[in-house]
Motif scaffolding. Structure first.
Motif: not given
Length: 86
Positions: A31-45, A63-73
């Motif tokens: 839950p604490e893993a950051h999508l972009y920094q920890d899991l290397d998810i990019d914008s296409i992913d 997409p507006e809701v999804f733009r707010q997400v930063r972590t798996v949690g």
């Protein structure tokens, strides 16, 4: 996906999706893993993940809701809220 799924069940499901489709080791998907920094998810992913969430939930997540997400949690919380309001 059922609207009665717990956050724990959603986390397991998201862990499986990230592991199977993005080759991210399941142990890294916490839950604490950051999508972009920890899991290397990019914008296409992220777009691919959003499409998978729609396919598996049967409903589009804004997409507006999804733009707010930063972590798996955050993803778990967004999917859970979406299913509750769906």
């Amino acid at each position: 996906m059922s609207s009665t799924m717990s956050k724990e069940e959603i986390l397991v499901w998201i862990r499986d999706v990230l592991h199977e489709h993005f080759e991210i080791p399941a142990a890294r998907v916490t839950p604490e893993a950051h999508l972009y920094q920890d899991l290397d998810i990019d914008s296409i992913d992220a777009v691919d993940l959003l499409i998978r969430l729609k396919q598996l939930t049967g409903q589009a997540i804004s997409p507006e809701v999804f733009r707010q997400v930063r972590t798996v949690g955050d993803v778990v919380d967004a999917v859970h809220a979406h299913l509750q309001n769906g």
